[in-house]
Design an enzyme around this catalytic site. Structure first.
Site, PDB file in Angstrom:
ATOM      1  N   GLU A 167     -39.367  24.773 -45.812  1.00  0.00           N
ATOM      2  CA  GLU A 167     -39.203  23.384 -46.225  1.00  0.00           C
ATOM      3  C   GLU A 167     -38.964  23.256 -47.714  1.00  0.00           C
ATOM      4  O   GLU A 167     -39.040  22.176 -48.279  1.00  0.00           O
ATOM      5  CB  GLU A 167     -40.417  22.552 -45.783  1.00  0.00           C
ATOM      6  CG  GLU A 167     -40.530  22.508 -44.272  1.00  0.00           C
ATOM      7  CD  GLU A 167     -41.517  21.480 -43.775  1.00  0.00           C
ATOM      8  OE1 GLU A 167     -42.018  20.696 -44.580  1.00  0.00           O
ATOM      9  OE2 GLU A 167     -41.785  21.478 -42.569  1.00  0.00           O
TER      10      GLU A 167
ATOM     11  N   LYS B 154     -42.573  11.579 -35.865  1.00  0.00           N
ATOM     12  CA  LYS B 154     -41.338  12.368 -35.906  1.00  0.00           C
ATOM     13  C   LYS B 154     -40.479  11.929 -34.726  1.00  0.00           C
ATOM     14  O   LYS B 154     -40.857  12.171 -33.574  1.00  0.00           O
ATOM     15  CB  LYS B 154     -41.674  13.846 -35.767  1.00  0.00           C
ATOM     16  CG  LYS B 154     -42.480  14.436 -36.922  1.00  0.00           C
ATOM     17  CD  LYS B 154     -43.005  15.821 -36.547  1.00  0.00           C
ATOM     18  CE  LYS B 154     -43.503  16.602 -37.757  1.00  0.00           C
ATOM     19  NZ  LYS B 154     -44.170  17.860 -37.359  1.00  0.00           N
TER      20      LYS B 154
HETATM   21  P1  PGA Z   1     -42.535  21.610 -37.945  1.00  0.00           P
HETATM   22  O1  PGA Z   1     -43.628  21.448 -39.075  1.00  0.00           O
HETATM   23  O2  PGA Z   1     -41.416  20.703 -38.226  1.00  0.00           O
HETATM   24  O3  PGA Z   1     -42.154  23.076 -38.018  1.00  0.00           O
HETATM   25  O4  PGA Z   1     -43.215  21.284 -36.624  1.00  0.00           O
HETATM   26  C1  PGA Z   1     -43.853  20.275 -39.753  1.00  0.00           C
HETATM   27  C2  PGA Z   1     -45.312  19.874 -39.669  1.00  0.00           C
HETATM   28  O5  PGA Z   1     -46.116  20.549 -39.017  1.00  0.00           O
HETATM   29  O6  PGA Z   1     -45.666  18.837 -40.235  1.00  0.00           O
HETATM   30 ZN    ZN Z   2     -47.825  19.181 -39.129  1.00  0.00          ZN
END
Ligand code: PGA
Ligand code: ZN
Length: 777
Positions: free
Chosen positions: A554, A686
């Site tokens: 990230e 998300k």
């Molecule tokens: P991921 O991680 O997009 O790999 O699931 C992001 C998070 O856990 O906040």
């Molecule tokens: Zn997370």
């Protein structure tokens, strides 16, 4: 003398209203903005005479006054052709003299709406009628080049309305000058139709055939929202004047706004609603402190009350007139609440249909395939979106459909792309484009599995978000504003990764995310600037130690730490090295992503070489939170460890933000259950965990119903897609998590938020106020 001069009597004789040699009886009435008005009783006719003030003036003033006079004649004549009952009939005019004669409407048959309201006679039907008529008038002049040329009276409108109302008020309330000035500027530059400029109960007569509009001296080709706001403003102020009628006046406010907005057909009703809502508090304040205060508000306490309410709204601009009404009544003004953050029924246009749905394979920030969708509407408007991809995924989230086999490590998306072409496109084609709920419902039904395993959550989320983009494009609005329609946009507080760990960084450190929350920043831009310094300082510290291994998935530094505590230690040092106060300017957030550490019933900290029970992990995380300025902890326990989550939240939920990510997977049902059992007090949202925009919105609504904090989040696998930033702002979500400061797929989001912040020009609140309280407590 009180009567008109001889040249005017000559004019009346010339046009046949007064007989030769006749000296008519003339009675003076209270005038307009800059006019004399008389009732003339001649032998043949009784009529009104209106002329620009014949004072000794400089030529420029006289010209301006005669211009107003002919503007009014033009407006009355044009409206008479649309609806002869809506205006007094113009009988004759002489532009050079600055005079015209019109039908006399006797008080016995026509009472002014203001007089009636003052008597406490409040008819909601009258208000609705005024709203309908005003919309019809605005509609008839809309987008016409002839009207634009005929009512090119911007300078008069500036002098009579923008200057004495908005700009004069800006000089009294200096701190609000930027917002008042920008409202004036926006109003001056909005050119959509002819606005009357003075729609108020005083200027509306009520006869047997409905409302009659008078005094169109300020008419100008500009912003219809001004008329709506101007008139609604009067209804609000009348609640102070006639308090016994408050309920009926408020109902009238709703009726007028409702009937007007229903008939708006020259632009999206949401757009005019938004402009009127922002103008309303400015006009409220102007009627106290501008150049034309209302005569009936004399008591200082009443004035202060109006000032206080108007100022609060100008500091946090409302986005709909309904919100203004609620704030005026002292009711809470909040985000979109439970009405459904993606529903804009007013904008669903029956004729606007989905024409084309296209899917294609594109690539994400880990170099893996992902799904892009594009939707084209029948009018050519279009939208596009790309599905992101998680690495530490919750087992209950929508499933990314992958091809398996050898290519791309099994991560191909050919099947998902094919599903768009073969199943989704035929199912959505011909659907009303702006009915996001119906589109998403169709996707869910078409898939038919609990986790979108058949069509693929990657296919559905890309299509769902593309449809949303196309709708906003069709409405002619940026997505954030389209979404804000019924609520208040908010600039989210960023939560930014400085060190990446766990599944995102070769598990060099067990905890997945070490983030900072720049709680001391006053603006989004300021938050970014603070973070830049911390990010750079952290990099320097790591390089000095020789423990820097590049950047993680990230974009955070990929570290080499021997323990979680060492990472937290370094983060505090980085904040200090950046010249900031830990916990005051910048606080820490961590994402334990504990599902990734789960081994049977225990948690394995591989980098530290130890295994903990659920209870021991709770203790360990709480110990970090005591030792370091941590305000937010995500997934402290695994997705299947509800007892652990409840224990943790029970012990720390009053001073920490406890976020469920894998634990809640953006599911409204899981959020409601977790709220009930107090397993978290915040949720990471998300869209690709849910699989559609509507389900994401439902999760947001469930979190709001529980009184939780909310955070919109990207995934570790991302692209240039910036949809989530618009969701965060438009839905008024207080926080945004998109990874680190580096890498284009991250900066795409942060930079988009900066652009939106600029567009909002200080009119939206920033951040989640409850976060600041957490830390100062
Ligand atoms: P991921 O991680 O997009 O790999 O699931 C992001 C998070 O856990 O906040
Ligand atoms: Zn997370």
């Amino acid at each position: 003398m009180n009567g008109p001069e001889p040249d005017i009597i000559d004019f009346l004789r010339r046009v046949g209203l007064v007989a030769p040699g006749e000296q008519p009886d003339v009675e003076r009435l209270p005038g307009g903005v800059s006019s004399d008005i008389w009732v003339v009783r001649a032998r043949q006719h009784v009529f009104c005479l209106k002329r620009a003030l014949p004072r000794l003036r400089v030529a420029a003033e006289w010209l301006a006054d005669t211009l107003r006079n002919s503007t009014e004649v033009a407006w009355l004549s044009r409206v008479a052709r649309l609806n002869p009952d809506a205006v007094p009939k113009v009988l004759a005019s002489d532009p050079a003299l600055g005079v015209f004669a019109m039908e006399y409407l006797p008080p016995s048959d026509y009472e002014s709406w203001k007089t009636r309201l003052a008597r406490g006679e409040v008819s909601v039907e009258t208000a609705a009628h005024v709203g309908r008529q005003l919309a019809a008038i605005h509609s008839s002049f809309a987008q016409s080049a002839t009207s634009a040329a005929e009512f090119n009276t911007g300078s008069a409108f500036h002098a009579l309305r923008l200057e004495p109302y908005l700009l004069a008020t800006a000089r009294v309330h200096r701190d609000l000058a930027p917002v008042l000035e920008s409202l004036a500027e926006r109003t001056a530059s909005t050119k959509l139709t002819v606005a009357h400029g003075d729609v108020s109960p005083k200027n509306i007569l009520l006869g047997s055939r409905g409302p009659v509009f008078l005094d169109a001296e300020c008419a100008w080709f500009g912003d219809p929202a001004f008329d709506l706001a101007f008139c609604l403003n009067h209804l609000l102020l009348k609640t102070v004047w006639v308090p016994s009628c408050e309920a009926a006046l408020v109902e009238s406010f709703d009726a007028l706004a409702g009937s007007y907005l229903r008939d708006v057909d020259w632009e999206p009703a949401g757009a005019v609603n938004h402009r009127a809502a922002t103008l309303l508090p400015a006009l409220l304040l102007a009627r106290i402190d501008g150049k034309s205060p209302v005569e009936y508000l004399t008591e200082e306490s009443a004035k202060n009350d109006v000032r206080r309410k108007a100022r609060a709204m100008l500091q946090n601009l409302p986005t709909s007139v309904t919100e203004v009404r609620s704030a005026w009544l002292g009711n809470a003004v909040g985000g979109p609440g439970l009405v459904g953050p993606v529903r804009r029924p007013g904008l669903i246009r029956p004729g606007l249909l989905i024409a084309q749905v296209i899917g294609r394979r594109v690539w994400d920030s880990r170099g893996r395939p992902t799904v892009e969708a594009e939707i084209v509407l029948s009018n050519g408007a279009w939208g596009r979106a790309i599905a992101p991809s998680g690495a530490s995924t919750g087992s209950n989230e929508a499933i990314e459909l992958r091809d398996g086999g050898a290519p791309f490590g099994g991560l191909g998306v050919d099947r998902a792309v094919r599903n768009i072409a073969v199943e989704i496109a035929p199912a959505l084609r011909g659907m009303p484009a702006m009915d996001q709920e119906a589109i998403d419902r169709r996707l869910v039904e078409l898939d038919g599995t609990p986790q979108k395993a058949r069509l693929g959550g990657n296919a559905t989320v890309a299509v769902s978000m593309a449809a949303l983009h196309a709708s906003a494009a069709a409405a002619g609005e940026p997505l954030w504003r389209y979404l804000a329609g019924g609520g208040s946009p908010t600039l989210p507080m960023p939560m930014i990764q400085i060190f990446g760990g766990g599944a995102h960084a070769g598990r060099r450190v067990d905890v997945q995310d070490f983030l900072i929350v720049p709680i001391g920043a006053a603006t989004f831009d300021g938050a970014m600037a603070m973070t830049a310094e911390v990010y750079a300082a952290a990099g320097r510290i790591m390089a000095d130690r020789g423990t820097l291994h590049g950047v993680a998935d990230e974009g955070g530094w990929w570290p080499d730490f021997s323990s979680t505590v060492q990472a937290l230690d370094t983060l505090v040092k980085a904040i200090e090295r950046a010249g900031l106060k830990p916990g005051i300017d910048a606080a820490i957030a961590i994402d334990v992503a504990a599902s990734q550490l789960r081994h049977g019933t225990r948690y394995r900290f591989a980098a530290e070489g130890r295994e903990l029970t659920s209870r021991e992990l709770v203790d360990a995380v709480l110990q970090w939170c005591r030792q370091y300025p941590i305000i937010s902890v995500e997934d402290p326990l695994a997705e299947d460890d509800g007892d652990g989550m409840r224990l943790f939240t029970g012990r720390a939920g009053d001073r920490l933000q406890v976020i469920g990510d894998d634990y809640l997977v953006t599911s409204a049902a899981r959020i409601a259950a977790a709220a009930q059992s107090r397993a978290c007090n915040a949720v990471l949202l998300k869209p690709n965990q849910a699989g559609t925009v509507t389900e994401t919105a439902a999760a947001l609504a469930a979190a709001r119903a529980a009184g939780w904090n909310t955070i919109i989040s990207a995934r570790s696998g991302e692209t240039e897609d910036v949809t989530i930033v618009h969701l965060a702002v438009g839905w008024g979500v207080g926080q945004l998590k998109v990874g680190s400061f580096a890498r284009g797929e991250r900066t795409a989001k942060w930079n988009e938020a900066l652009r939106i912040e600029e567009a909002l020009a200080g009119t939206a609140p920033f951040g989640e106020p409850r976060l600041r309280r957490l830390t100062t407590a």
